[in-house]
Write a protein that holds these residues in place. Structure first.
Motif, PDB file in Angstrom:
ATOM      1  N   LYS A   1       0.870  -1.188   0.000  1.00  0.00           N
ATOM      2  CA  LYS A   1       0.000   0.000   0.000  1.00  0.00           C
ATOM      3  C   LYS A   1       0.900   1.228   0.000  1.00  0.00           C
ATOM      4  O   LYS A   1       1.877   1.290   0.738  1.00  0.00           O
ATOM      5  CB  LYS A   1      -0.897   0.019   1.237  1.00  0.00           C
ATOM      6  CG  LYS A   1      -1.943  -1.060   1.224  1.00  0.00           C
ATOM      7  CD  LYS A   1      -2.905  -0.894   2.377  1.00  0.00           C
ATOM      8  CE  LYS A   1      -3.946  -2.006   2.343  1.00  0.00           C
ATOM      9  NZ  LYS A   1      -4.998  -1.806   3.343  1.00  0.00           N
TER      10      LYS A   1
ATOM     11  N   GLY B   1      -3.039   6.095  -1.478  1.00  0.00           N
ATOM     12  CA  GLY B   1      -4.124   5.135  -1.591  1.00  0.00           C
ATOM     13  C   GLY B   1      -3.964   4.008  -2.586  1.00  0.00           C
ATOM     14  O   GLY B   1      -4.797   3.117  -2.627  1.00  0.00           O
ATOM     15  N   ARG B   2      -2.915   4.017  -3.407  1.00  0.00           N
ATOM     16  CA  ARG B   2      -2.757   2.926  -4.373  1.00  0.00           C
ATOM     17  C   ARG B   2      -2.349   1.640  -3.666  1.00  0.00           C
ATOM     18  O   ARG B   2      -1.647   1.671  -2.665  1.00  0.00           O
ATOM     19  CB  ARG B   2      -1.698   3.264  -5.405  1.00  0.00           C
ATOM     20  CG  ARG B   2      -2.158   4.243  -6.428  1.00  0.00           C
ATOM     21  CD  ARG B   2      -1.146   4.380  -7.520  1.00  0.00           C
ATOM     22  NE  ARG B   2      -1.679   5.237  -8.555  1.00  0.00           N
ATOM     23  CZ  ARG B   2      -1.078   5.470  -9.692  1.00  0.00           C
ATOM     24  NH1 ARG B   2       0.086   4.923  -9.948  1.00  0.00           N
ATOM     25  NH2 ARG B   2      -1.630   6.254 -10.577  1.00  0.00           N
ATOM     26  N   GLU B   3      -2.799   0.518  -4.233  1.00  0.00           N
ATOM     27  CA  GLU B   3      -2.435  -0.802  -3.719  1.00  0.00           C
ATOM     28  C   GLU B   3      -2.050  -1.696  -4.878  1.00  0.00           C
ATOM     29  O   GLU B   3      -2.713  -1.693  -5.914  1.00  0.00           O
ATOM     30  CB  GLU B   3      -3.599  -1.440  -2.963  1.00  0.00           C
ATOM     31  CG  GLU B   3      -3.944  -0.762  -1.672  1.00  0.00           C
ATOM     32  CD  GLU B   3      -4.994  -1.513  -0.883  1.00  0.00           C
ATOM     33  OE1 GLU B   3      -5.039  -2.757  -0.960  1.00  0.00           O
ATOM     34  OE2 GLU B   3      -5.773  -0.851  -0.186  1.00  0.00           O
TER      35      GLU B   3
ATOM     36  N   LYS C   1      -9.548   1.877  -8.072  1.00  0.00           N
ATOM     37  CA  LYS C   1     -10.399   2.554  -7.102  1.00  0.00           C
ATOM     38  C   LYS C   1     -11.784   2.767  -7.684  1.00  0.00           C
ATOM     39  O   LYS C   1     -11.941   2.875  -8.903  1.00  0.00           O
ATOM     40  CB  LYS C   1      -9.798   3.909  -6.728  1.00  0.00           C
ATOM     41  CG  LYS C   1      -8.480   3.810  -6.019  1.00  0.00           C
ATOM     42  CD  LYS C   1      -7.970   5.192  -5.697  1.00  0.00           C
ATOM     43  CE  LYS C   1      -6.609   5.130  -5.056  1.00  0.00           C
ATOM     44  NZ  LYS C   1      -6.112   6.465  -4.732  1.00  0.00           N
TER      45      LYS C   1
ATOM     46  N   ASP D   1     -16.017   6.825  -5.108  1.00  0.00           N
ATOM     47  CA  ASP D   1     -15.373   6.943  -3.793  1.00  0.00           C
ATOM     48  C   ASP D   1     -13.889   6.619  -3.937  1.00  0.00           C
ATOM     49  O   ASP D   1     -13.520   5.458  -4.107  1.00  0.00           O
ATOM     50  CB  ASP D   1     -16.033   5.985  -2.801  1.00  0.00           C
ATOM     51  CG  ASP D   1     -15.498   6.137  -1.386  1.00  0.00           C
ATOM     52  OD1 ASP D   1     -14.717   7.084  -1.137  1.00  0.00           O
ATOM     53  OD2 ASP D   1     -15.879   5.325  -0.529  1.00  0.00           O
ATOM     54  N   PRO D   2     -13.016   7.627  -3.882  1.00  0.00           N
ATOM     55  CA  PRO D   2     -11.586   7.378  -4.098  1.00  0.00           C
ATOM     56  C   PRO D   2     -10.922   6.556  -2.994  1.00  0.00           C
ATOM     57  O   PRO D   2      -9.808   6.085  -3.157  1.00  0.00           O
ATOM     58  CB  PRO D   2     -10.982   8.788  -4.163  1.00  0.00           C
ATOM     59  CG  PRO D   2     -11.951   9.660  -3.463  1.00  0.00           C
ATOM     60  CD  PRO D   2     -13.301   9.032  -3.647  1.00  0.00           C
ATOM     61  N   TYR D   3     -11.600   6.365  -1.858  1.00  0.00           N
ATOM     62  CA  TYR D   3     -11.027   5.584  -0.762  1.00  0.00           C
ATOM     63  C   TYR D   3     -11.401   4.111  -0.831  1.00  0.00           C
ATOM     64  O   TYR D   3     -10.869   3.304  -0.083  1.00  0.00           O
ATOM     65  CB  TYR D   3     -11.457   6.166   0.583  1.00  0.00           C
ATOM     66  CG  TYR D   3     -10.954   7.566   0.785  1.00  0.00           C
ATOM     67  CD1 TYR D   3      -9.616   7.814   1.030  1.00  0.00           C
ATOM     68  CD2 TYR D   3     -11.820   8.648   0.701  1.00  0.00           C
ATOM     69  CE1 TYR D   3      -9.145   9.100   1.190  1.00  0.00           C
ATOM     70  CE2 TYR D   3     -11.366   9.941   0.865  1.00  0.00           C
ATOM     71  CZ  TYR D   3     -10.022  10.159   1.113  1.00  0.00           C
ATOM     72  OH  TYR D   3      -9.553  11.427   1.276  1.00  0.00           O
ATOM     73  N   LYS D   4     -12.321   3.761  -1.721  1.00  0.00           N
ATOM     74  CA  LYS D   4     -12.772   2.373  -1.836  1.00  0.00           C
ATOM     75  C   LYS D   4     -11.980   1.664  -2.930  1.00  0.00           C
ATOM     76  O   LYS D   4     -11.933   2.111  -4.070  1.00  0.00           O
ATOM     77  CB  LYS D   4     -14.268   2.329  -2.149  1.00  0.00           C
ATOM     78  CG  LYS D   4     -14.832   0.934  -2.163  1.00  0.00           C
ATOM     79  CD  LYS D   4     -16.318   0.943  -2.385  1.00  0.00           C
ATOM     80  CE  LYS D   4     -16.844  -0.482  -2.372  1.00  0.00           C
ATOM     81  NZ  LYS D   4     -18.269  -0.527  -2.647  1.00  0.00           N
ATOM     82  N   ILE D   5     -11.372   0.542  -2.561  1.00  0.00           N
ATOM     83  CA  ILE D   5     -10.597  -0.266  -3.507  1.00  0.00           C
ATOM     84  C   ILE D   5     -11.498  -1.377  -4.047  1.00  0.00           C
ATOM     85  O   ILE D   5     -12.155  -2.086  -3.279  1.00  0.00           O
ATOM     86  CB  ILE D   5      -9.361  -0.882  -2.811  1.00  0.00           C
ATOM     87  CG1 ILE D   5      -8.464   0.197  -2.214  1.00  0.00           C
ATOM     88  CG2 ILE D   5      -8.591  -1.776  -3.758  1.00  0.00           C
ATOM     89  CD1 ILE D   5      -7.747   1.046  -3.229  1.00  0.00           C
TER      90      ILE D   5
END
Length: 125
Positions: free
Chosen positions: A47, A51-53, A77, A81-85
């Motif tokens: 991570k 926020g990239r994984e 993503k 929602d940019p926080y949801k993977i």
């Protein structure tokens, strides 16, 4: 060199300060915080800040935690929602991951979602 080390140690003891010689010796020694050798040629999840994984096979690393990953896949993503993977991925192939931007490194073995054990207690109360 032995005399210099003895003098530096004596000065450090007497003054209680770090000398310039100590600082130059510390710059030469790079000690890694994590032992990544146990993950060589194994799949890991990384991570990044921002926020990239990604998931890939660890092929190499250095003391600054720069990583070389093969067969790398980036998790996309959600557009709303940019926080949801999402589970959706895109292939990246062979990548070099800069150590200063890495937040988390974990093996993919044993990385699955489990049910929340505290959820049952809340319903019973």
């Amino acid at each position: 060199k032995k005399n210099r080390v003895a003098v530096v140690a004596h000065l450090k003891h007497v003054e209680g300060k770090e000398t310039m010689a100590d600082k130059s010796d510390d710059k030469k020694k790079k000690i890694t915080v994590l032992d990544m050798s146990k993950y060589m040629d194994r799949s890991i999840r990384v991570k990044f800040m921002g926020g990239r994984e990604v998931v890939g096979v660890l092929k190499g690393y250095d003391a600054l935690l720069n990583l070389v990953l093969d067969e790398t896949k980036e998790f996309l993503k959600a557009p709303d929602d940019p926080y949801k993977i999402l589970d959706e991925t895109r292939p990246l192939g062979l990548t070099v991951c800069r150590g200063t931007s890495i937040m988390l490194v974990c093996p993919t073995n044993g990385f699955e979602e489990i049910s929340n054990p505290f959820l049952q207690e809340e319903e019973a109360v």
